[in-house]
Enzyme design. Structure first.
Site, PDB file in Angstrom:
ATOM      1  N   TYR A  47       4.335   4.408  24.971  1.00  9.01           N
ATOM      2  CA  TYR A  47       3.109   4.397  24.167  1.00  9.01           C
ATOM      3  C   TYR A  47       2.815   5.803  23.667  1.00  9.01           C
ATOM      4  O   TYR A  47       2.945   6.771  24.411  1.00  9.01           O
ATOM      5  CB  TYR A  47       1.915   3.920  25.003  1.00  9.01           C
ATOM      6  CG  TYR A  47       1.360   2.627  24.478  1.00  9.01           C
ATOM      7  CD1 TYR A  47       0.742   2.587  23.230  1.00  9.01           C
ATOM      8  CD2 TYR A  47       1.490   1.438  25.191  1.00  9.01           C
ATOM      9  CE1 TYR A  47       0.266   1.401  22.718  1.00  9.01           C
ATOM     10  CE2 TYR A  47       1.011   0.245  24.674  1.00  9.01           C
ATOM     11  CZ  TYR A  47       0.402   0.225  23.441  1.00  9.01           C
ATOM     12  OH  TYR A  47      -0.065  -0.949  22.927  1.00  9.01           O
ATOM     13  N   GLU A  49       0.002   6.517  20.989  1.00 11.60           N
ATOM     14  CA  GLU A  49      -1.020   6.442  19.922  1.00 11.60           C
ATOM     15  C   GLU A  49      -1.404   7.844  19.459  1.00 11.60           C
ATOM     16  O   GLU A  49      -1.589   8.749  20.280  1.00 11.60           O
ATOM     17  CB  GLU A  49      -2.262   5.718  20.445  1.00 11.60           C
ATOM     18  CG  GLU A  49      -2.091   4.220  20.449  1.00 11.60           C
ATOM     19  CD  GLU A  49      -3.289   3.489  21.022  1.00 11.60           C
ATOM     20  OE1 GLU A  49      -4.358   4.095  21.184  1.00 11.60           O
ATOM     21  OE2 GLU A  49      -3.138   2.289  21.301  1.00 11.60           O
ATOM     22  N   ASP A 192       4.913   1.192  -4.863  1.00  9.85           N
ATOM     23  CA  ASP A 192       5.572   0.498  -3.751  1.00  9.85           C
ATOM     24  C   ASP A 192       7.050   0.386  -4.131  1.00  9.85           C
ATOM     25  O   ASP A 192       7.440  -0.464  -4.938  1.00  9.85           O
ATOM     26  CB  ASP A 192       4.925  -0.884  -3.579  1.00  9.85           C
ATOM     27  CG  ASP A 192       5.584  -1.693  -2.471  1.00  9.85           C
ATOM     28  OD1 ASP A 192       6.681  -1.307  -2.017  1.00  9.85           O
ATOM     29  OD2 ASP A 192       4.987  -2.714  -2.064  1.00  9.85           O
ATOM     30  N   THR A 218       9.383   0.194   2.335  1.00  5.77           N
ATOM     31  CA  THR A 218       9.934  -0.349   3.570  1.00  5.77           C
ATOM     32  C   THR A 218      11.228   0.426   3.823  1.00  5.77           C
ATOM     33  O   THR A 218      11.789   1.037   2.911  1.00  5.77           O
ATOM     34  CB  THR A 218      10.241  -1.858   3.447  1.00  5.77           C
ATOM     35  OG1 THR A 218      11.032  -2.070   2.282  1.00  5.77           O
ATOM     36  CG2 THR A 218       8.972  -2.681   3.367  1.00  5.77           C
ATOM     37  N   LYS A 221      15.384  -2.211   3.298  1.00  5.03           N
ATOM     38  CA  LYS A 221      16.010  -2.879   2.141  1.00  5.03           C
ATOM     39  C   LYS A 221      17.157  -1.987   1.641  1.00  5.03           C
ATOM     40  O   LYS A 221      18.095  -1.756   2.386  1.00  5.03           O
ATOM     41  CB  LYS A 221      14.949  -3.171   1.089  1.00  5.03           C
ATOM     42  CG  LYS A 221      13.853  -4.104   1.625  1.00  5.03           C
ATOM     43  CD  LYS A 221      12.902  -4.561   0.567  1.00  5.03           C
ATOM     44  CE  LYS A 221      11.937  -5.595   1.079  1.00  5.03           C
ATOM     45  NZ  LYS A 221      10.723  -5.039   1.671  1.00  5.03           N
ATOM     46  N   ARG A 227      13.890  -2.453  10.307  1.00  6.98           N
ATOM     47  CA  ARG A 227      12.620  -2.924   9.733  1.00  6.98           C
ATOM     48  C   ARG A 227      11.575  -1.840   9.982  1.00  6.98           C
ATOM     49  O   ARG A 227      11.531  -1.244  11.054  1.00  6.98           O
ATOM     50  CB  ARG A 227      12.176  -4.225  10.390  1.00  6.98           C
ATOM     51  CG  ARG A 227      13.191  -5.319  10.349  1.00  6.98           C
ATOM     52  CD  ARG A 227      12.561  -6.676  10.474  1.00  6.98           C
ATOM     53  NE  ARG A 227      12.125  -7.115   9.169  1.00  6.98           N
ATOM     54  CZ  ARG A 227      12.942  -7.578   8.218  1.00  6.98           C
ATOM     55  NH1 ARG A 227      14.231  -7.678   8.431  1.00  6.98           N
ATOM     56  NH2 ARG A 227      12.479  -7.942   7.042  1.00  6.98           N
TER      57      ARG A 227
HETATM   58  C1  LIG Z   1       7.595  -4.556  -2.846  1.00  3.73           C
HETATM   59  C2  LIG Z   1       7.361  -4.978  -1.429  1.00  3.73           C
HETATM   60  N1  LIG Z   1       6.305  -4.471  -0.776  1.00  3.73           N
HETATM   61  C3  LIG Z   1       6.028  -4.819   0.498  1.00  3.73           C
HETATM   62  C4  LIG Z   1       6.838  -5.696   1.179  1.00  3.73           C
HETATM   63  C5  LIG Z   1       6.443  -6.111   2.556  1.00  3.73           C
HETATM   64  O1  LIG Z   1       7.286  -5.707   3.544  1.00  3.73           O
HETATM   65  P1  LIG Z   1       7.357  -6.452   4.953  1.00  3.73           P
HETATM   66  O2  LIG Z   1       8.039  -7.738   4.725  1.00  3.73           O
HETATM   67  O3  LIG Z   1       8.114  -5.484   5.795  1.00  3.73           O
HETATM   68  O4  LIG Z   1       5.949  -6.632   5.439  1.00  3.73           O
HETATM   69  C6  LIG Z   1       7.959  -6.227   0.542  1.00  3.73           C
HETATM   70  C7  LIG Z   1       8.832  -7.164   1.247  1.00  3.73           C
HETATM   71  O5  LIG Z   1       9.557  -7.926   0.734  1.00  3.73           O
HETATM   72  C8  LIG Z   1       8.226  -5.863  -0.799  1.00  3.73           C
HETATM   73  O6  LIG Z   1       9.263  -6.362  -1.478  1.00  3.73           O
END
Ligand SMILES: Cc1ncc(COP(=O)(O)O)c(C=O)c1O
Length: 420
Positions: A47, A49, A192, A218, A221, A227
């Site tokens: 842990y 935090e 994003d 993320t 990918k 993850r």
């Molecule tokens: C553009 C985008 N943002 C956020 C996410 C969310 O990620 P997670 O599935 O890890 O919560 C994804 C997942 O596919 C995504 O493609």
């Protein structure tokens, strides 16, 4: 390996499923053994935090170093001065961005899920469309982002936060145009880049760093990590005990406070270590070659599918993925996903822009090249993959033929093992 034989059997079955087929869901990849090894460690037990040097728990001297390493590598890789590597995944990371920058009831704007956006960009049934007044932009008829229409929508609704970035969009995003739109209404701009972060690293997609206010990606990918997710920004966090004002300069502090104590408890230290490993890999010249190959493979695959009579949304791809409109093939996305799955090609059903069908059984499928490229496949193999996709779609009702195709694909995959 495991004493728990039930779970061992299932893990082996999943490994075999992946190895014997073609994983073409564009949000997936195969991590290195090094990344996997970091995940299965005692770091998971700890842990911690808080942030390095400011923890609510004792015994954090080692995990502090792990997190600092991950943060430093993230900053170097994306050319930013601040990185938060604690979000447990992409959706909670986006939640942190909203929590940091807007209040419930404020107007936010993002791309509709049905046109290639993510549900956390304002879908009505998601937190982002429930707690905020969400306005959704779409694409033009061909599926391209329509910056003029986005500009007009922004003028009409005056959002406080604009989410840019996509989940099923095959083209380059013009960050500068998004910046102009955000500036015209005084909105914060978030990018994003979950899908394309590996291509940003390899230079196959322009980076939003230095243009947008905050970046989320993320890690699992195209970036090929475990993850997880990271939030990146410029500036430095200030005194953590003082509530910062909502300004661009304060974004690092606002984000850190939104992640913890705002939304999460303890970080997943094993995951942070694995992210550090993946970022270390992404800093090598080999990773640049990998990203270049992902994009080249997608280009060839899209051209081959087009030659075979498939209609691709926007007519092709600039990145790692494509959305195929199956209407002229007389099968739905759901049927396409099923037939390809039986042949050993894993894809997902997907809506096409202005889809006449329902999201539960849409007109298209989404597929991409990140995982196949990790296995060493190149342009030559993409031509073969296009043929198999065509055969599976053409023979979608013939279970025997689909099983034959699967056997053929399994034999082919033996030359392209999962990373070891
Ligand atoms: C553009 C985008 N943002 C956020 C996410 C969310 O990620 P997670 O599935 O890890 O919560 C994804 C997942 O596919 C995504 O493609």
């Amino acid at each position: 390996m495991f004493k728990d034989k039930e779970i061992e059997k299932l893990i082996k079955a999943e490994q075999k499923r992946q190895a014997d087929g073609l994983e073409m869901i564009p949000s997936e990849n195969h991590t290195s053994e090094q990344v996997l090894a970091a995940m299965g460690t005692r770091l998971s037990d700890k842990y911690s935090e808080g942030y390095p040097g400011m923890r609510y728990y004792g015994g954090c001297e080692v995990v502090d170093k792990v997190e600092n390493l991950a943060r430093d590598r993230a900053k170097e890789l994306f050319g930013v001065t601040h990185a938060n590597v604690q979000p447990h995944s992409g959706s909670p990371a986006n939640q942190a961005i909203y929590y940091a920058l807007v209040d419930p009831g404020d107007t936010v704007m993002g791309m509709s899920l049905y046109f290639g956006g993510h549900m956390t960009h304002g879908l009505k049934v998601n937190f982002s469309g429930t707690y905020y007044n969400s306005v959704q932009y779409t694409t033009d008829k061909e599926g391209f982002m329509d910056y003029e229409a986005i500009y007009e929508l922004a003028q009409e609704h005056k959002p406080k936060l604009i989410m840019s970035g996509t989940t099923a969009y095959p083209r380059i995003i013009d960050w500068k145009k998004m910046r102009e739109i955000a500036d015209s209404v005084g909105a914060f701009l978030a990018a994003d880049i979950s899908h394309i972060s590996g291509l940003v690293v390899s230079g196959d997609h322009p980076s939003p760093a230095g243009i947008v206010d905050v970046i989320m990606t993320t890690t699992h990918k195209t970036l090929r990590g475990p993850r997880g997710a990271m939030i990146l920004a410029n500036g430095n966090p200030s005194n953590p005990l003082k509530k910062p004002e909502r300004t661009v300069e304060n974004i690092p502090s606002l984000i850190d406070r939104a992640v913890i104590p705002g939304l999460q408890g303890g970080p997943h230290n094993h995951q942070t270590a694995a992210i550090a490993v993946a970022l270390g890999e992404a800093l090598t010249p080999d990773f640049k070659k990998y990203g270049n190959q992902v994009a080249k493979n997608a280009k060839v695959l899209s051209e081959e599918l087009t030659k075979l009579g498939f209609n691709l949304v926007t007519g092709g791809t600039d990145n790692h993925l494509m959305v195929v409109d199956l209407n002229n093939k007389n099968i739905s996305g759901k049927e396409g996903e099923r037939a390809l799955g039986l042949a050993g090609i894993t894809v997902n059903k997907n809506t096409i822009p202005f889809d006449p069908r329902s999201p539960f059984d849409p007109s298209g499928i989404r597929l991409g090249t990140p995982a196949l490229t990790t296995r060493g496949m190149k342009q030559k193999e993409m031509k073969q993959v296009a043929q198999w996709i065509n055969m599976a779609v053409e023979n979608n009702k013939d279970e025997k033929k689909l099983a034959q195709l699967h056997a053929e694909i399994t034999a082919f995959t033996k030359d392209f093992p999962l990373p070891s």
